[in-house]
Enzyme design. Structure first.
Site, short mmCIF file in Angstrom:
data_model
loop_
_atom_site.label_atom_id
_atom_site.label_comp_id
_atom_site.label_asym_id
_atom_site.label_seq_id
_atom_site.Cartn_x
_atom_site.Cartn_y
_atom_site.Cartn_z
N GLY A 52 32.27 37.35 30.87
CA GLY A 52 33.00 36.08 30.92
C GLY A 52 34.44 36.08 31.34
N GLY A 68 35.93 36.92 34.22
CA GLY A 68 36.23 36.78 35.64
C GLY A 68 36.75 35.40 36.00
N CYS A 117 33.93 33.05 36.82
CA CYS A 117 32.81 33.12 35.89
C CYS A 117 32.94 32.01 34.85
CB CYS A 117 32.78 34.48 35.18
SG CYS A 117 31.43 34.66 34.00
#
Length: 346
Positions: free
Chosen positions: A180, A182, A185
């Site tokens: 999570g 990124g 993301c």
């Protein structure tokens, strides 16, 4: 239901406290690392930064551009077999590129066809799934290790010590850490699942190093200082996506908007990626990534120089003559925000 009340930290929650240093210049800092991997027993020497296996970043062109610096690329999964075979045959330094794959039967069969073409030209493989906590993933890594004992395997993603240990014991040389963090993301928003990245790096590194394994911090780095924090927290490798997006070596055409130039960048679980490679978002799932335009940044070489210069400078601030010393010389200070509050010009 259980609540873990210990404070968990992202990169933005800390700064590195400076320490007395005898280094006269950042030019004196060696940011190469040398490893002998636990299972493959292959020796590595390079600058342990890896371009992510996203189809806009993990390209052949990126690999060629990063090779002179000693950096690596995890190639995206969607190249054809002939293209991959040709690339790996011509690859001079094998650690410059990881072959990336998922865990489906088709992924395994494609890899076997490519390896049949090139033999030992492939030495590094990234076995990549969004959720590294499934039994099927662990079994795949275990079976892959049995089939390819000399292959250096990076596998992930996970964010906890116990799963890091399990993957190493099942055959992974490097565990990819991050769920999570990124920039493109949306897993945390869509599922509520994740783990603050710096704490994940610290905890997973401690678990991996106890078993002579390695970790790669994947996601969450937005500045060179974030890489320094990841290495200071114990990461052996750092994987970058957004920081390397928007360059000439990235896939995608330049888009012009209001007199400025941009290139596309999107998560590999985004609607854009699934429409491109899977015919759309399956009914049983949701998109967990977003598509954005990042400002066009020209050749990646200038960005690489900034990143490497920042990491070298961080080492001088704490007196680390080599990158491997950074962890031992790092003391994190909790802060409300890492910046100085002054917006950048531009």
């Amino acid at each position: 239901m259980h609540i873990d009340r210990d404070i968990k930290l992202d990169f933005r929650d800390v700064l590195i406290r400076p320490k007395r240093s005898a280094l006269p210049s950042r030019a004196e800092v060696d940011i190469h690392r040398e490893f002998t991997f636990k299972h493959s027993q292959r020796k590595y020497r390079g600058i342990p930064i890896i371009a992510a296996n996203m189809d806009t970043v993990g390209t052949f062109e990126m690999a060629l551009a990063l090779a002179p610096y000693g950096l690596s690329v995890a190639l995206h999964k969607h190249y054809g077999e002939k293209e991959l075979a040709g690339f790996f045959r011509s690859l001079k330094v094998k650690s410059n590129a990881f072959y990336s794959m998922g865990i489906t039967k088709a992924d395994r069969e494609k890899f076997e066809r490519v390896i049949g073409r090139v033999g030992e030209a492939i030495e590094y493989v990234c076995i990549d799934v969004a959720n590294g906590y499934t039994e099927g993933f662990v079994k795949f890594v275990e079976n892959f290790r049995e089939a390819y004992p000399k292959m250096t395997i990076m596998a992930g993603n996970v964010v906890t010590g116990e799963m890091t240990e399990e993957l190493i014991l099942c055959g992974a040389d490097i565990v990819k850490v991050g769920i999570g963090p990124g920039s493109v993301c949306t897993t945390r928003d869509m599922t509520g699942v994740g783990y603050p990245q710096l704490s994940a790096v610290i905890e997973c590194a401690d678990a991996a190093h106890g078993l002579e394994g390695r970790i790669c911090a994947d996601g969450g780095c937005a500045t060179p200082g974030d890489l320094a924090k990841a290495f200071g927290g114990g990461a052996d490798f750092v994987m970058l996506g957004g920081m390397l997006a928007g360059h000439d070596e990235c896939a995608g055409k330049i888009v012009k908007r209001a007199g400025r130039q941009y290139k596309p960048f999107y998560g590999m679980s985004s609607r854009a990626a699934m429409e491109k490679y899977a015919g759309g978002v399956a009914q049983y799932r949701a998109s967990e990534g977003k598509e954005i335009l990042v400002e066009y940044r020209g050749p990646v070489a200038n960005t690489v120089q900034e990143i490497l210069g920042g990491v070298r400078s961080a080492c001088t601030y704490v007196g680390a003559r080599k990158l491997k010393e950074l962890t031992k010389r790092t003391t994190f200070v909790r802060v409300r925000g890492p910046g100085n509050g002054v917006p950048a010009e531009g």
